[in-house]
Each structure stands twice: as C-alpha cells, then as structure tokens.
Design a protein around this motif. Structure first.
Motif, PDB file in Angstrom:
ATOM      1  N   VAL A  31       0.844  -1.203   0.000  1.00 32.78           N
ATOM      2  CA  VAL A  31       0.000   0.000   0.000  1.00 32.78           C
ATOM      3  C   VAL A  31       0.878   1.251   0.000  1.00 32.78           C
ATOM      4  O   VAL A  31       0.637   2.205  -0.751  1.00 32.78           O
ATOM      5  CB  VAL A  31      -0.971  -0.004   1.206  1.00 32.78           C
ATOM      6  N   PHE A  32       1.921   1.254   0.813  1.00 32.17           N
ATOM      7  CA  PHE A  32       2.862   2.380   0.844  1.00 32.17           C
ATOM      8  C   PHE A  32       3.497   2.565  -0.538  1.00 32.17           C
ATOM      9  O   PHE A  32       3.543   3.673  -1.074  1.00 32.17           O
ATOM     10  CB  PHE A  32       3.935   2.124   1.906  1.00 32.17           C
ATOM     11  N   PHE A  33       3.977   1.467  -1.120  1.00 34.26           N
ATOM     12  CA  PHE A  33       4.583   1.512  -2.448  1.00 34.26           C
ATOM     13  C   PHE A  33       3.626   2.090  -3.478  1.00 34.26           C
ATOM     14  O   PHE A  33       4.005   2.954  -4.271  1.00 34.26           O
ATOM     15  CB  PHE A  33       5.009   0.101  -2.877  1.00 34.26           C
ATOM     16  N   GLU A  34       2.384   1.609  -3.488  1.00 34.98           N
ATOM     17  CA  GLU A  34       1.406   2.080  -4.471  1.00 34.98           C
ATOM     18  C   GLU A  34       1.179   3.581  -4.358  1.00 34.98           C
ATOM     19  O   GLU A  34       1.036   4.268  -5.369  1.00 34.98           O
ATOM     20  CB  GLU A  34       0.072   1.341  -4.328  1.00 34.98           C
ATOM     21  N   GLN A  35       1.154   4.098  -3.138  1.00 37.13           N
ATOM     22  CA  GLN A  35       0.924   5.524  -2.967  1.00 37.13           C
ATOM     23  C   GLN A  35       2.106   6.330  -3.494  1.00 37.13           C
ATOM     24  O   GLN A  35       1.929   7.341  -4.167  1.00 37.13           O
ATOM     25  CB  GLN A  35       0.652   5.853  -1.492  1.00 37.13           C
ATOM     26  N   ILE A  36       3.334   5.884  -3.196  1.00 42.87           N
ATOM     27  CA  ILE A  36       4.523   6.578  -3.703  1.00 42.87           C
ATOM     28  C   ILE A  36       4.582   6.448  -5.220  1.00 42.87           C
ATOM     29  O   ILE A  36       4.888   7.411  -5.929  1.00 42.87           O
ATOM     30  CB  ILE A  36       5.801   6.022  -3.050  1.00 42.87           C
ATOM     31  N   PHE A  37       4.267   5.269  -5.727  1.00 43.71           N
ATOM     32  CA  PHE A  37       4.258   5.058  -7.178  1.00 43.71           C
ATOM     33  C   PHE A  37       3.255   5.983  -7.854  1.00 43.71           C
ATOM     34  O   PHE A  37       3.534   6.569  -8.905  1.00 43.71           O
ATOM     35  CB  PHE A  37       3.935   3.590  -7.488  1.00 43.71           C
ATOM     36  N   TYR A  38       2.089   6.152  -7.243  1.00 45.61           N
ATOM     37  CA  TYR A  38       1.065   7.047  -7.782  1.00 45.61           C
ATOM     38  C   TYR A  38       1.615   8.463  -7.951  1.00 45.61           C
ATOM     39  O   TYR A  38       1.371   9.119  -8.962  1.00 45.61           O
ATOM     40  CB  TYR A  38      -0.152   7.055  -6.852  1.00 45.61           C
ATOM     41  N   LEU A  47      14.763  14.633  -6.648  1.00 40.96           N
ATOM     42  CA  LEU A  47      14.953  13.798  -5.462  1.00 40.96           C
ATOM     43  C   LEU A  47      13.842  12.781  -5.260  1.00 40.96           C
ATOM     44  O   LEU A  47      13.925  11.941  -4.384  1.00 40.96           O
ATOM     45  CB  LEU A  47      15.064  14.680  -4.213  1.00 40.96           C
ATOM     46  N   GLY A  48      12.790  12.856  -6.034  1.00 43.05           N
ATOM     47  CA  GLY A  48      11.690  11.924  -5.896  1.00 43.05           C
ATOM     48  C   GLY A  48      10.507  12.538  -5.182  1.00 43.05           C
ATOM     49  O   GLY A  48      10.405  13.747  -5.020  1.00 43.05           O
ATOM     50  N   VAL A  49       9.630  11.694  -4.715  1.00 43.63           N
ATOM     51  CA  VAL A  49       8.395  12.117  -4.066  1.00 43.63           C
ATOM     52  C   VAL A  49       8.693  12.557  -2.640  1.00 43.63           C
ATOM     53  O   VAL A  49       9.434  11.895  -1.926  1.00 43.63           O
ATOM     54  CB  VAL A  49       7.384  10.952  -4.043  1.00 43.63           C
ATOM     55  N   TYR A  50       8.089  13.663  -2.238  1.00 47.49           N
ATOM     56  CA  TYR A  50       8.183  14.097  -0.843  1.00 47.49           C
ATOM     57  C   TYR A  50       6.780  14.194  -0.275  1.00 47.49           C
ATOM     58  O   TYR A  50       5.951  14.942  -0.777  1.00 47.49           O
ATOM     59  CB  TYR A  50       8.887  15.439  -0.696  1.00 47.49           C
ATOM     60  N   LYS A  51       6.521  13.417   0.744  1.00 47.43           N
ATOM     61  CA  LYS A  51       5.246  13.444   1.461  1.00 47.43           C
ATOM     62  C   LYS A  51       5.566  13.336   2.940  1.00 47.43           C
ATOM     63  O   LYS A  51       6.434  12.560   3.337  1.00 47.43           O
ATOM     64  CB  LYS A  51       4.361  12.247   1.080  1.00 47.43           C
ATOM     65  N   THR A  52       4.854  14.074   3.759  1.00 45.77           N
ATOM     66  CA  THR A  52       5.038  13.930   5.195  1.00 45.77           C
ATOM     67  C   THR A  52       4.325  12.667   5.663  1.00 45.77           C
ATOM     68  O   THR A  52       3.443  12.144   4.971  1.00 45.77           O
ATOM     69  CB  THR A  52       4.468  15.136   5.965  1.00 45.77           C
ATOM     70  N   GLN A  53       4.692  12.214   6.853  1.00 49.48           N
ATOM     71  CA  GLN A  53       3.998  11.061   7.418  1.00 49.48           C
ATOM     72  C   GLN A  53       2.522  11.369   7.605  1.00 49.48           C
ATOM     73  O   GLN A  53       1.671  10.504   7.390  1.00 49.48           O
ATOM     74  CB  GLN A  53       4.624  10.654   8.750  1.00 49.48           C
ATOM     75  N   GLU A  54       2.232  12.593   7.971  1.00 52.73           N
ATOM     76  CA  GLU A  54       0.833  12.981   8.168  1.00 52.73           C
ATOM     77  C   GLU A  54       0.058  12.917   6.854  1.00 52.73           C
ATOM     78  O   GLU A  54      -1.075  12.425   6.815  1.00 52.73           O
ATOM     79  CB  GLU A  54       0.729  14.381   8.770  1.00 52.73           C
ATOM     80  N   GLU A  55       0.657  13.414   5.780  1.00 56.51           N
ATOM     81  CA  GLU A  55      -0.011  13.356   4.473  1.00 56.51           C
ATOM     82  C   GLU A  55      -0.253  11.908   4.051  1.00 56.51           C
ATOM     83  O   GLU A  55      -1.336  11.567   3.569  1.00 56.51           O
ATOM     84  CB  GLU A  55       0.839  14.065   3.415  1.00 56.51           C
ATOM     85  N   LEU A  56       0.762  11.067   4.234  1.00 58.16           N
ATOM     86  CA  LEU A  56       0.609   9.664   3.861  1.00 58.16           C
ATOM     87  C   LEU A  56      -0.415   8.950   4.734  1.00 58.16           C
ATOM     88  O   LEU A  56      -1.131   8.073   4.255  1.00 58.16           O
ATOM     89  CB  LEU A  56       1.957   8.941   3.921  1.00 58.16           C
ATOM     90  N   LEU A  62      -2.246   4.502   6.810  1.00 59.03           N
ATOM     91  CA  LEU A  62      -1.116   3.869   7.489  1.00 59.03           C
ATOM     92  C   LEU A  62      -0.583   4.785   8.582  1.00 59.03           C
ATOM     93  O   LEU A  62      -0.286   5.954   8.331  1.00 59.03           O
ATOM     94  CB  LEU A  62       0.010   3.551   6.506  1.00 59.03           C
ATOM     95  N   SER A  63      -0.441   4.251   9.789  1.00 58.00           N
ATOM     96  CA  SER A  63       0.111   5.017  10.905  1.00 58.00           C
ATOM     97  C   SER A  63       1.602   5.272  10.691  1.00 58.00           C
ATOM     98  O   SER A  63       2.224   4.678   9.803  1.00 58.00           O
ATOM     99  CB  SER A  63      -0.084   4.245  12.214  1.00 58.00           C
ATOM    100  N   ARG A  64       2.184   6.118  11.531  1.00 52.12           N
ATOM    101  CA  ARG A  64       3.625   6.393  11.461  1.00 52.12           C
ATOM    102  C   ARG A  64       4.411   5.088  11.568  1.00 52.12           C
ATOM    103  O   ARG A  64       5.324   4.830  10.779  1.00 52.12           O
ATOM    104  CB  ARG A  64       4.037   7.347  12.579  1.00 52.12           C
ATOM    105  N   LYS A  65       4.067   4.257  12.522  1.00 52.34           N
ATOM    106  CA  LYS A  65       4.765   2.986  12.738  1.00 52.34           C
ATOM    107  C   LYS A  65       4.620   2.063  11.519  1.00 52.34           C
ATOM    108  O   LYS A  65       5.590   1.424  11.096  1.00 52.34           O
ATOM    109  CB  LYS A  65       4.203   2.305  13.992  1.00 52.34           C
ATOM    110  N   GLU A  66       3.428   2.008  10.949  1.00 50.22           N
ATOM    111  CA  GLU A  66       3.221   1.179   9.759  1.00 50.22           C
ATOM    112  C   GLU A  66       4.033   1.701   8.577  1.00 50.22           C
ATOM    113  O   GLU A  66       4.590   0.910   7.805  1.00 50.22           O
ATOM    114  CB  GLU A  66       1.739   1.129   9.401  1.00 50.22           C
ATOM    115  N   GLN A  67       4.126   3.017   8.427  1.00 52.44           N
ATOM    116  CA  GLN A  67       4.936   3.593   7.351  1.00 52.44           C
ATOM    117  C   GLN A  67       6.407   3.265   7.544  1.00 52.44           C
ATOM    118  O   GLN A  67       7.111   2.946   6.585  1.00 52.44           O
ATOM    119  CB  GLN A  67       4.749   5.105   7.304  1.00 52.44           C
TER     120      GLN A  67
END
Length: 94
Positions: A31-38, A47-56, A62-67
C-alpha cells in the motif's frame, strides 16, 4: 441508505497488488509503495516524491509505525539497486 451507498461516501479506494505484497513482505509495504508510485510521475523534484507522514496517513490510513515498517521492508527487499526511480526517494531513506 443502502450499505453500498454508505461505502461510496467513506472516501476513495486504495488498491494493491497481492503479488507485490508477497514480494514486498506484506500488504502494508505494498500500500505504501502504491501511494509513492502514484505520486512518482506527478513530482518535478529530482529527489523523488516528498510526502510527510501525516499526508501519507491521510492518503493511505497507514500510521507512522506502519509507514516506518513499510519503508524498512521495501529497503530490505527491493530497493537496493533494481528500481531507480524509487532508490533515491527521500521516503525510503532512514
């Protein structure tokens, strides 16, 4: 209201690929991969995708720990050298 109508009002669907979940070590990593891939082709950064943990968390649930677990699994299993676009993503760094 029908249950199907209620579901339509709960937000968008996050899809994942079961075969990649097995490759990546679990559904959380996929799920994390799919979101970054999107977002990968929607960034102008070298540098690639930048998203905060809160945004993700808002986008995926997905919680911080799950990320953190997802990033660890992806680093360990896939991103040593095979997928250039993700190798340099700050989201996969420690």
């Amino acid at each position: 209201m029908k249950p199907s109508e209620m579901l339509k009002n709960t937000g968008r669907v996050i899809a994942y690929r079961p075969n990649l979940a097995r490759l990546f070590g679990g559904v959380i990593a996929e799920v994390f991969f799919e979101q970054i891939f999107y977002w990968q082709d929607k960034t102008d950064s070298d540098l690639g995708v930048y998203k905060t943990q809160e945004e993700l968390e808002v986008e995926t649930g997905l919680s911080r720990k799950e990320q953190e677990t997802a990033r660890k699994l992806l680093r360990e299993r896939c991103f040593s050298r095979d997928l250039q676009a993700f190798r340099t993503s700050p989201l996969l760094q420690n």
